[in-house]
Structures are given as structure tokens and as C-alpha cells.
Design a protein around this motif. Structure first.
Motif, PDB file in Angstrom:
ATOM      1  N   ILE A 200       0.855  -1.202   0.000  1.00  0.00           N
ATOM      2  CA  ILE A 200       0.000   0.000   0.000  1.00  0.00           C
ATOM      3  C   ILE A 200       0.887   1.247   0.000  1.00  0.00           C
ATOM      4  O   ILE A 200       0.649   2.201  -0.750  1.00  0.00           O
ATOM      5  CB  ILE A 200      -0.959   0.002   1.211  1.00  0.00           C
ATOM      6  N   ALA A 201       1.925   1.229   0.835  1.00  0.00           N
ATOM      7  CA  ALA A 201       2.810   2.402   0.916  1.00  0.00           C
ATOM      8  C   ALA A 201       3.452   2.675  -0.447  1.00  0.00           C
ATOM      9  O   ALA A 201       3.562   3.835  -0.874  1.00  0.00           O
ATOM     10  CB  ALA A 201       3.876   2.165   1.978  1.00  0.00           C
ATOM     11  N   LYS A 202       3.850   1.623  -1.152  1.00  0.00           N
ATOM     12  CA  LYS A 202       4.496   1.787  -2.457  1.00  0.00           C
ATOM     13  C   LYS A 202       3.498   2.319  -3.493  1.00  0.00           C
ATOM     14  O   LYS A 202       3.784   3.277  -4.228  1.00  0.00           O
ATOM     15  CB  LYS A 202       5.041   0.421  -2.905  1.00  0.00           C
ATOM     16  N   ALA A 203       2.301   1.733  -3.517  1.00  0.00           N
ATOM     17  CA  ALA A 203       1.282   2.170  -4.482  1.00  0.00           C
ATOM     18  C   ALA A 203       0.878   3.618  -4.198  1.00  0.00           C
ATOM     19  O   ALA A 203       0.630   4.400  -5.121  1.00  0.00           O
ATOM     20  CB  ALA A 203       0.064   1.258  -4.399  1.00  0.00           C
ATOM     21  N   ALA A 204       0.838   3.993  -2.903  1.00  0.00           N
ATOM     22  CA  ALA A 204       0.408   5.337  -2.504  1.00  0.00           C
ATOM     23  C   ALA A 204       1.371   6.397  -3.024  1.00  0.00           C
ATOM     24  O   ALA A 204       0.976   7.532  -3.308  1.00  0.00           O
ATOM     25  CB  ALA A 204       0.332   5.418  -0.984  1.00  0.00           C
ATOM     26  N   ASN A 205       2.621   6.002  -3.157  1.00  0.00           N
ATOM     27  CA  ASN A 205       3.666   6.919  -3.599  1.00  0.00           C
ATOM     28  C   ASN A 205       3.391   7.561  -4.945  1.00  0.00           C
ATOM     29  O   ASN A 205       3.784   8.691  -5.200  1.00  0.00           O
ATOM     30  CB  ASN A 205       4.973   6.124  -3.706  1.00  0.00           C
ATOM     31  N   GLY A 206       2.703   6.813  -5.815  1.00  0.00           N
ATOM     32  CA  GLY A 206       2.453   7.313  -7.159  1.00  0.00           C
ATOM     33  C   GLY A 206       1.314   8.321  -7.227  1.00  0.00           C
ATOM     34  O   GLY A 206       1.158   9.016  -8.225  1.00  0.00           O
ATOM     35  N   ALA A 207       0.504   8.426  -6.146  1.00  0.00           N
ATOM     36  CA  ALA A 207      -0.714   9.262  -6.217  1.00  0.00           C
ATOM     37  C   ALA A 207      -0.389  10.742  -6.070  1.00  0.00           C
ATOM     38  O   ALA A 207       0.433  11.117  -5.250  1.00  0.00           O
ATOM     39  CB  ALA A 207      -1.683   8.838  -5.120  1.00  0.00           C
ATOM     40  N   PHE A 262      -5.844   5.693   2.041  1.00  0.00           N
ATOM     41  CA  PHE A 262      -5.858   4.766   3.171  1.00  0.00           C
ATOM     42  C   PHE A 262      -4.626   4.986   4.064  1.00  0.00           C
ATOM     43  O   PHE A 262      -4.726   5.089   5.292  1.00  0.00           O
ATOM     44  CB  PHE A 262      -5.893   3.315   2.643  1.00  0.00           C
ATOM     45  N   ASN A 263      -3.480   5.092   3.413  1.00  0.00           N
ATOM     46  CA  ASN A 263      -2.212   5.342   4.116  1.00  0.00           C
ATOM     47  C   ASN A 263      -2.309   6.632   4.942  1.00  0.00           C
ATOM     48  O   ASN A 263      -1.956   6.695   6.112  1.00  0.00           O
ATOM     49  CB  ASN A 263      -1.119   5.468   3.045  1.00  0.00           C
ATOM     50  N   GLN A 264      -2.826   7.671   4.277  1.00  0.00           N
ATOM     51  CA  GLN A 264      -2.962   8.985   4.904  1.00  0.00           C
ATOM     52  C   GLN A 264      -3.892   8.906   6.128  1.00  0.00           C
ATOM     53  O   GLN A 264      -3.585   9.470   7.182  1.00  0.00           O
ATOM     54  CB  GLN A 264      -3.562   9.926   3.847  1.00  0.00           C
ATOM     55  N   LEU A 297       5.549   7.676   5.358  1.00  0.00           N
ATOM     56  CA  LEU A 297       4.666   8.800   5.721  1.00  0.00           C
ATOM     57  C   LEU A 297       4.570   8.940   7.237  1.00  0.00           C
ATOM     58  O   LEU A 297       4.583  10.051   7.773  1.00  0.00           O
ATOM     59  CB  LEU A 297       3.276   8.546   5.118  1.00  0.00           C
ATOM     60  N   LEU A 298       4.512   7.799   7.928  1.00  0.00           N
ATOM     61  CA  LEU A 298       4.445   7.819   9.400  1.00  0.00           C
ATOM     62  C   LEU A 298       5.775   8.311   9.977  1.00  0.00           C
ATOM     63  O   LEU A 298       5.796   9.135  10.899  1.00  0.00           O
ATOM     64  CB  LEU A 298       4.106   6.423   9.933  1.00  0.00           C
ATOM     65  N   ARG A 299       6.882   7.843   9.435  1.00  0.00           N
ATOM     66  CA  ARG A 299       8.203   8.260   9.929  1.00  0.00           C
ATOM     67  C   ARG A 299       8.343   9.781   9.819  1.00  0.00           C
ATOM     68  O   ARG A 299       8.697  10.455  10.775  1.00  0.00           O
ATOM     69  CB  ARG A 299       9.331   7.583   9.128  1.00  0.00           C
ATOM     70  N   GLU A 300       8.025  10.293   8.621  1.00  0.00           N
ATOM     71  CA  GLU A 300       8.192  11.738   8.406  1.00  0.00           C
ATOM     72  C   GLU A 300       7.172  12.542   9.207  1.00  0.00           C
ATOM     73  O   GLU A 300       7.500  13.548   9.825  1.00  0.00           O
ATOM     74  CB  GLU A 300       8.024  12.068   6.929  1.00  0.00           C
ATOM     75  N   GLY A 301       5.911  12.082   9.189  1.00  0.00           N
ATOM     76  CA  GLY A 301       4.826  12.828   9.844  1.00  0.00           C
ATOM     77  C   GLY A 301       5.022  12.915  11.341  1.00  0.00           C
ATOM     78  O   GLY A 301       4.882  13.985  11.941  1.00  0.00           O
ATOM     79  N   LEU A 302       5.379  11.799  11.955  1.00  0.00           N
ATOM     80  CA  LEU A 302       5.528  11.801  13.417  1.00  0.00           C
ATOM     81  C   LEU A 302       6.798  12.560  13.815  1.00  0.00           C
ATOM     82  O   LEU A 302       6.795  13.331  14.776  1.00  0.00           O
ATOM     83  CB  LEU A 302       5.547  10.365  13.952  1.00  0.00           C
ATOM     84  N   MET A 303       7.858  12.385  13.027  1.00  0.00           N
ATOM     85  CA  MET A 303       9.109  13.094  13.330  1.00  0.00           C
ATOM     86  C   MET A 303       8.862  14.616  13.349  1.00  0.00           C
ATOM     87  O   MET A 303       9.261  15.310  14.279  1.00  0.00           O
ATOM     88  CB  MET A 303      10.171  12.745  12.288  1.00  0.00           C
ATOM     89  N   LYS A 304       8.156  15.098  12.342  1.00  0.00           N
ATOM     90  CA  LYS A 304       7.892  16.533  12.230  1.00  0.00           C
ATOM     91  C   LYS A 304       7.065  17.014  13.437  1.00  0.00           C
ATOM     92  O   LYS A 304       7.397  18.013  14.072  1.00  0.00           O
ATOM     93  CB  LYS A 304       7.127  16.767  10.911  1.00  0.00           C
TER      94      LYS A 304
END
Ligand code: KG4
Ligand code: ZN
Length: 353
Positions: A200-207, A262-264, A297-304
Motif C-alpha cells: 500500500i505504501a508503495k502504491a500510494a507513492n504514485g498518487a 488509506f495510508n494517509q 509517511l508515518l516516519r516523516e509525519g511523526l518526526m515533524k
């Protein structure tokens, strides 16, 4: 202390050699070897316990031998053997536990029992490899306590307050599906193989597109003033949208947009609830742990969010997020629970502590 750690809770067989240094202890990984039967399970859409255990019987001794060899050590150098006691699949756990007991007895080494879920959190004490993504640049030390930990794996979504290495308190988590489980179930509904999270994370990357409001998925319980979460309804909402013909799973663009949404949705809930825990408990650090901690997305979002709140953020190197024996070694070094090699029994339902 130099420890040999063995991990066999699900579809992986791992062995690692590690040592601890300094105070508070940091953990140095000398070797980390993994064999996985995930490719076989992918055909069935999930882990088949009987197949996992059979593969582990064949893999465990060569994996241990390789871990000792890769660390450039001999059996004499090992000062203890650590093994995952639970939680996990009983057949898989039995293979790790019985092997560790036999080796500890034959080699006359002390045996340490490790809780798999706690070990995911202890991956944050492993010294990051140089050249790893943002992890090494975040900090040079080890986590200072008290800390809030977000544990997100296939079986767990928990917020824990760590007052000391042994004083852990559950402060929140999911009422139903774990985040990883939600990713895996959603991926299956979208036609992706197991394990679904990375797909899902990989497919989400293209959106690229933001969705119109009526096409958005729910962010369950996000505005509720508590540390509870729920992910089963999110998956159901997604399955309904597919059934209603809003999305076509034979269309790559649809798949990518739905995966992105979904990832978001999951990441927004996880970040919001963790930050609510930070506000309530005012820890020094926030620790991210578990297989879903590999999600970019979780790594970056939570870190920020954590850095904006003025707290120190820790997350493991990518290779120490999903199941691995290095984290079992880390837990054994920091919080050793010595047990009688003749008496240890696996515990598939072991609670986090
Ligand atoms: O911690 P872990 O390896 O095993 C358990 O102890 O459960 O976690 C596995 C879970 C699976 O549900 C998998 O889909 C999820 O972690 N996962 C991810 C990602 N990588 C693994 N979920 C979302 N994004 C990822 N990149
Ligand atoms: Zn795990």
C-alpha cells in the motif's frame, strides 16, 4: 555483555549477536541474520502457521551458525543466549525457545526470555548504522526517559508510557484491528499480496491528487479526546467504496489513489493520538516502533510533529522495524530477564510489559 539472540514469532527466523556499552546502554549489533518464508505465504494471502514452523525448523541452526560467524566470534565469546518467549504463533515460538534452551544447556550459558513487543521498542537503543536515512542525523544518544512509545505492528497498536526501563504503562491503543492488520486486510481487498503494508505504501507513492471530500475515508476517533483508536471501520469503509464501484481495482491510478488515501487516514490518526499522549504525559522523548514504523509517511509525519512539540524523536533504522533478532538482543541487554533453561515455556499470548 555479548549476547546471541533468537527470534521466531511469525514467518521469520532470526539470529543476531550484539553487545551493550556505555551508560545508559547503547546496543551495537555485530551480526543480524534473517530467513523468511514470506514468499511462500504471499501465495496464500497470509501466514500459514504450519508452513512457517516447518520452514523455521530447517532454517534455525544455519541462521544461528551464520550469525556467530558474521560476528567473527566463537561460542566461547557468547555470554548469554536470548530468545523471544511471546507473543506469537505457538509452533514458531516453540522452535526458537526449544533451540535456545538446548543451546543454553549444552553451552552452559545463561538464558534470557524476551517479550517480542517490548523488544520492538528497544530497537530504539540500537546504534544507527552510518549512512542510514534520517535516523543517524536525529540524535547521537539513547532515549531519555520518561518516553511515550507508539508501537505499531501486525498484532499491536499501543501507546505506552515508559517511566523506566522496567516501568511501562499502557496508556492507549486500538479497540479492534492493529494498524498493520488494517494495512494487510485493506491490501488484500485491493488485490495486493501479503504483507500488505509495504505494498500500500508503495502504491500510494504514485498518487498525486487530493481527493474530493465525498471520496475521503474516515479518520476514526481522531477528534475524540482520548488515546483510543479503531481501524476496523476504516477498512470496511474502503471495502464498501470498492463494492459500490467508486474505485476499480483493475485500474492502476484508482489503486494508487485509494492506497494513498488509506495510508494517509491511518497515519493521521496515529500521529494525532501520539501527540495527544505527548500533551498529556509531557515525556522527554517519543519512540516509534514495530513493523508499521517502516512506513515513510508515518516516519516523516511523526518526526515533524514531535520536533515541533520540542521533544526528541527516536525511530529504528528501517531494517530494525519489521521483525528481527537484533531488537531481541537489545531488549536482553537492557532489561535482562534470566530464566531457567530447563523451565522456559513459550507464551503465545504474552502481554507487553
Ligand atoms: O512488527 P512486524 O514485523 O510483525 C509483528 O510483530 O506483527 O509488523 C508487521 C506488520 C505487517 O502488518 C506489515 O504489513 C506492516 O507491519 N508493515 C507496514 C510497512 N512495512 C511493514 N505497514 C505500512 N507501511 C510499511 N512500509
Ligand atoms: Zn513484531
Amino acid at each position: 555483555m555479548v549476547v546471541l539472540a533468537i527470534e521466531s514469532t511469525c514467518d521469520e527466523t532470526g539470529a543476531a549477536v550484539a553487545c551493550g556499552f556505555g551508560e545508559p546502554k547503547a546496543v551495537e549489533i555485530l551480526s543480524d541474520v534473517k530467513a523468511s518464508s514470506a514468499e511462500i505465504h504471499a501465495k496464500y494471502g497470509g501466514v500459514i502457521p504450519e508452513i512457517a514452523a516447518r520452514e523455521q525448523i530447517a532454517a534455525i541452526i544455519p541462521v544461528i551458525q551464520m550469525a556467530i560467524e558474521n560476528a567473527k566470534l566463537t561460542i566461547d565469546n557468547l555470554e548469554a543466549i536470548a530468545v523471544t518467549q511471546g507473543p506469537g504463533l505457538i509452533g514458531s515460538l516453540l522452535i526458537g525457545v526449544e533451540t535456545a534452551k538446548a543451546l543454553a544447556f549444552a553451552w552452559k550459558k545463561p538464558l534470557i526470555a524476551v517479550n517480542h513487543v517490548a523488544a520492538h521498542v528497544f530497537a530504539n537503543w540500537i546504534r544507527p548504522s552510518t549512512g542510514s536515512d534520517t535516523v543517524a542525523q536525529l540524535h547521537s544518544g539513547t532515549p531519555e526517559l520518561p518516553a511515550v512509545a507508539l508501537i505499531v505492528s501486525g498484532g499491536h497498536t499501543d501507546l505506552m508510557l515508559l517511566s523506566s526501563l522496567t516501568g511501562w504503562k499502557w496508556i492507549g491503543g486500538t479497540r479492534d484491528d492493529a494498524a498493520g492488520e488494517a494495512f494487510d486486510k485493506a491490501a488484500r481487498a485491493m488485490g495486493f499480496p501479503y504483507p500488505g503494508g509495504p505494498m500500500i505504501a508503495k502504491a500510494a507513492n504514485g498518487a498525486k491528487l487530493e481527493l474530493p471530500a465525498e471520496m475521503k475515508l474516515p479518520r476514526p476517533m481522531i477528534y475524540e479526546d482520548n488515546l483510543e483508536m479503531s481501524f476496523s471501520g476504516l477498512k470496511t469503509a474502503m471495502v464498501q467504496q470498492i463494492a459500490n464501484g467508486r474505485w476499480h481495482m483493475d485500474n492502476d491510478e484508482d489503486k494508487s489513489m485509494l492506497a494513498h488515501e488509506f495510508n494517509q487516514a491511518i497515519v493521521e490518526v496515529l500521529v494525532k493520538k501520539t501527540m495527544m499522549a505527548v500533551e498529556r504525559y509531557r515525556p522527554k522523548c517519543v519512540l516509534l516502533a514495530g513493523g508499521v514504523a517502516a512506513n515513510a509517511l508515518l516516519r516523516e509525519g511523526l518526526m515533524k510533529a514531535v520536533i515541533e512539540a520540542g521533544k526528541v524523536f527516536f525511530m529504528p533504522d528501517l531494517k530494525y522495524c519489521t521483525d528481527n533478532a537484533a531488537m531481541i538482543a537489545a531488549c536482553a541487554l537492557l532489561r535482562p530477564d534470566y530464566v531457567d533453561p530447563l523451565k522456559l515455556q513459550p507464551n503465545p499470548g504474552l502481554e507487553i510489559s
